[in-house]
Scaffold this active site. Structure first.
Site, PDB file in Angstrom:
ATOM      1  N   GLU A 324       0.838  -1.194   0.000  1.00  0.00           N
ATOM      2  CA  GLU A 324       0.000   0.000   0.000  1.00  0.00           C
ATOM      3  C   GLU A 324       0.881   1.255   0.000  1.00  0.00           C
ATOM      4  O   GLU A 324       0.490   2.295  -0.521  1.00  0.00           O
ATOM      5  CB  GLU A 324      -0.918  -0.005   1.232  1.00  0.00           C
ATOM      6  CG  GLU A 324      -2.240   0.713   0.994  1.00  0.00           C
ATOM      7  CD  GLU A 324      -3.256   0.445   2.096  1.00  0.00           C
ATOM      8  OE1 GLU A 324      -4.083  -0.465   1.912  1.00  0.00           O
ATOM      9  OE2 GLU A 324      -3.234   1.144   3.115  1.00  0.00           O
ATOM     10  N   HIS A 353       7.010 -27.208   2.642  1.00  0.00           N
ATOM     11  CA  HIS A 353       6.183 -28.314   2.161  1.00  0.00           C
ATOM     12  C   HIS A 353       5.092 -27.781   1.242  1.00  0.00           C
ATOM     13  O   HIS A 353       4.086 -28.452   1.009  1.00  0.00           O
ATOM     14  CB  HIS A 353       5.591 -29.068   3.343  1.00  0.00           C
ATOM     15  CG  HIS A 353       6.665 -29.635   4.218  1.00  0.00           C
ATOM     16  ND1 HIS A 353       7.156 -30.909   4.076  1.00  0.00           N
ATOM     17  CD2 HIS A 353       7.402 -29.052   5.195  1.00  0.00           C
ATOM     18  CE1 HIS A 353       8.128 -31.106   4.955  1.00  0.00           C
ATOM     19  NE2 HIS A 353       8.303 -29.995   5.644  1.00  0.00           N
ATOM     20  N   LYS A 457     -12.827   2.129  -2.811  1.00  0.00           N
ATOM     21  CA  LYS A 457     -13.948   2.478  -1.929  1.00  0.00           C
ATOM     22  C   LYS A 457     -15.044   3.176  -2.742  1.00  0.00           C
ATOM     23  O   LYS A 457     -16.229   2.904  -2.590  1.00  0.00           O
ATOM     24  CB  LYS A 457     -13.477   3.386  -0.785  1.00  0.00           C
ATOM     25  CG  LYS A 457     -12.632   2.669   0.269  1.00  0.00           C
ATOM     26  CD  LYS A 457     -12.210   3.614   1.401  1.00  0.00           C
ATOM     27  CE  LYS A 457     -11.291   2.935   2.397  1.00  0.00           C
ATOM     28  NZ  LYS A 457     -10.795   3.792   3.471  1.00  0.00           N
TER      29      LYS A 457
HETATM   30  O1  PA5 Z   1      -3.401   2.034   5.601  1.00  0.00           O
HETATM   31  C1  PA5 Z   1      -4.439   2.594   5.266  1.00  0.00           C
HETATM   32  O2  PA5 Z   1      -4.530   3.819   5.165  1.00  0.00           O
HETATM   33  C2  PA5 Z   1      -5.689   1.792   5.004  1.00  0.00           C
HETATM   34  O3  PA5 Z   1      -5.426   0.418   4.897  1.00  0.00           O
HETATM   35  C3  PA5 Z   1      -6.698   2.007   6.117  1.00  0.00           C
HETATM   36  O4  PA5 Z   1      -6.132   1.604   7.326  1.00  0.00           O
HETATM   37  C4  PA5 Z   1      -7.992   1.223   5.877  1.00  0.00           C
HETATM   38  O5  PA5 Z   1      -8.563   1.595   4.652  1.00  0.00           O
HETATM   39  C5  PA5 Z   1      -8.985   1.470   7.004  1.00  0.00           C
HETATM   40  O6  PA5 Z   1      -9.221   2.835   7.121  1.00  0.00           O
HETATM   41  P1  PA5 Z   1      -9.872   3.452   8.401  1.00  0.00           P
HETATM   42  O7  PA5 Z   1      -8.958   3.236   9.548  1.00  0.00           O
HETATM   43  O8  PA5 Z   1     -10.056   4.891   8.076  1.00  0.00           O
HETATM   44  O9  PA5 Z   1     -11.175   2.736   8.619  1.00  0.00           O
END
Ligand code: PA5
Length: 529
Positions: A324, A353, A457
């Site tokens: 990410e 394995h 999203k």
């Molecule tokens: O690392 C990130 O920014 C994302 O993976 C968020 O953690 C994830 O989308 C969840 O977002 P939020 O904490 O706003 O619910």
């Protein structure tokens, strides 16, 4: 040609570095970089250190979102750019410890008595760290609270968790975690949990705590509902680097884990990895190895192989942290680079394995990061063969696989930790966080935004909006049957036939709002149900 054992030993002595203050060592001897590589990279590396120093001072390191990036302050509040931030960090940590102590003492309690379970509801950066740490440090026999997770909007997944908690919700504290406070999966998980508490005759608010940004939808909901507590999540902490904020510390403290040791391990690692001396900086070396192995463009995948069951979720945690952060279309100059490093793995020797066969002999599109844990277990081990314990086998399998891979031209990095305790976990988190930041500088990308996640999203929201139109149209003409194409035309979205077909199939499979009345496959006809 396979180098001689003597040549490898000599390379190991040159490129193996111990960091006694961290209980950690790094070996980059099994990466076949030429002697000139580190010198060639020293200038870009120095630039990366400067960028990191700016970031730590509170510079805007996330230019798109115009945000500071402050996860390093979480373990050393005095480094925060303002007194207000430093105080907020310290106060929140104190609040977490006090609250956890009150829960453990039974002072904060549910309708069924003292809390004995914690149900964490979150996703992505608001779940992966807590899950990793819960598994890595948990001692099921002695944990103060038993952890459970909702990390998806899968109804069946939630049912499984709720079945385990059946009859115990009155002693289960729900911790709802969302930085933005508006993530659909988490909102849904919270509503499903609330419904389950209510079905059990319980007031959810009296069993719920929120970790979220001030003023977010979740924050407002928690205030309006009179939830037990709210803990802050700040805009200068990214989701995937939030394990050492309330996001990770609260669930860990409730479980009874040593959060101070995690913070201390991370702080000590920051102190070592902050120093702009590449030969003595394991995060810099890690970033440079990624650069070398993947030619700065992620040409090779990173396979994470911890030889320790407790660290099994580390690869999943790192998968998010790296993919990410580094998986970006554009660099900071707006040039298309499609950067990234793919990450996967589970644990050794189990994976030997499974897919290690391909690593040894198949397509050469990866490198390995081995994680070796020196301490086998608390207490003594039996011998399963004369002179050998199960832990000796685990160690032998790690060494054997490392050699077998390298003999066949497969490169690896090894991180050795003294044990898998709280300080080591904090150190590993901090090490990779900084390596990601330094590598992002080397390849000139913004590691701290996630436009792809936001795009996903938005796309999901538009599917649900389309579903609402489909259902409305079917309901408006209950006697009429439609193919997906006919319905698409009827609602004025003729190019949405495929999505509408998928929506109708899903609704019909669940006996909700639509049923199949004729035809087959993509030519099926549907009617209101
Ligand atoms: O690392 C990130 O920014 C994302 O993976 C968020 O953690 C994830 O989308 C969840 O977002 P939020 O904490 O706003 O619910």
């Amino acid at each position: 040609m396979i180098p001689s054992k003597a040549a490898l030993w000599s390379r190991f002595q040159k490129f193996y570095t111990e960091y006694p203050s961290l209980g950690l060592a790094m070996d980059i001897s099994r990466v076949d970089f030429p002697d000139s590589f580190l010198a060639t990279m020293e200038r870009p590396m120095q630039r990366a250190y400067i960028a990191m120093a700016e970031l730590e001072k509170g510079g805007i390191a996330n230019p798109d979102e115009k945000r500071m990036v402050g996860h390093y302050w979480l373990r050393d509040p005095d480094r925060a750019p303002t007194r207000t931030i430093a105080d907020e960090i310290a106060r929140t940590l104190a609040d977490i410890k006090t609250f956890a102590a009150a829960v453990h003492a039974g002072e904060a309690r549910g309708a069924g008595g003292a809390f004995k379970n914690v149900l964490v509801i979150g996703i992505g950066g608001s779940a992966l760290g807590p899950q990793f740490v819960a598994k890595a440090l948990g001692q099921p026999a002695t944990d103060k609270l038993k952890p459970f997770f909702f990390d998806n909007t899968d109804p069946d997944g939630m049912d499984k968790v709720l079945a385990e908690l059946s009859g115990q919700l009155g002693q289960t504290l729900a911790v709802v975690i969302s930085k933005s406070g508006g993530t659909a999966e988490t909102r849904n998980g919270m509503l499903e949990a609330k419904a389950a508490y209510e079905q059990a005759g319980l007031d959810f608010a009296k069993h719920a705590v929120a970790v979220t940004g001030f003023g977010s939808a979740l924050d407002k909901y928690a205030v309006a509902g009179g939830w037990i507590r709210r803990f802050p999540m700040w805009d200068w902490v990214g989701g995937r680097t939030s394990e050492l904020s309330a996001v990770g510390l609260l669930p860990a403290a409730l479980q009874g884990l040593d959060i101070q040791a995690m913070l201390d391990g991370a702080k000590a690692t920051d102190e070592v990895t902050r120093v702009p001396d590449t030969k003595r900086n394991p995060a810099a070396q890690l970033a440079l190895m990624w650069y070398f192995l993947g030619e700065g463009r992620g040409a090779k995948d990173m396979v994470v192989l911890p030889y320790k069951d407790r660290l099994e979720l580390f690869s999943k945690y790192l998968q998010q942290l790296l993919m990410e952060s580094l998986g970006k279309e554009l660099d900071l100059d707006g040039k298309i680079v499609n950067a990234g490093i793919s990450v996967y793995g589970n644990k050794g020797s189990t994976d030997q394995h499974a897919y290690v066969q391909q690593l040894r002999e198949g397509v050469l599109n990866f490198f390995v990061v081995f994680i070796e844990v020196l301490k086998d277990r608390d207490g003594a081990s039996i011998e399963v063969e004369p002179g050998a314990t199960t832990g000796d086998f685990l160690s032998g399998f790690y060494l054997g696989t490392r050699t077998a891979l390298h003999d066949n031209g497969r490169q690896s990095i090894t991180l050795t930790v003294r044990d898998a305790g709280a300080s080591s976990i904090g150190a590993l988190i901090a090490l990779f966080e900084r390596a990601v930041g330094l590598y992002a500088s080397l390849i000139n990308i913004n590691a701290y935004h996630q436009p792809g996640v936001e795009a996903g999203k938005k796309a999901a929201a538009s599917v649900l909006a389309l579903q609402a139109k489909v259902v409305e149209r079917l309901a408006a003409e209950p006697a009429q049957s439609f193919t997906a194409d006919a319905l698409a035309a009827a609602i004025g979205q003729p190019d949405s036939g495929e999505t509408i077909y998928k929506i109708l199939c899903h609704l019909a499979a669940n006996g909700r709002k639509a049923k199949v009345v004729g035809g087959s496959g993509t030519g099926s006809t549907f009617q209101a149900d």
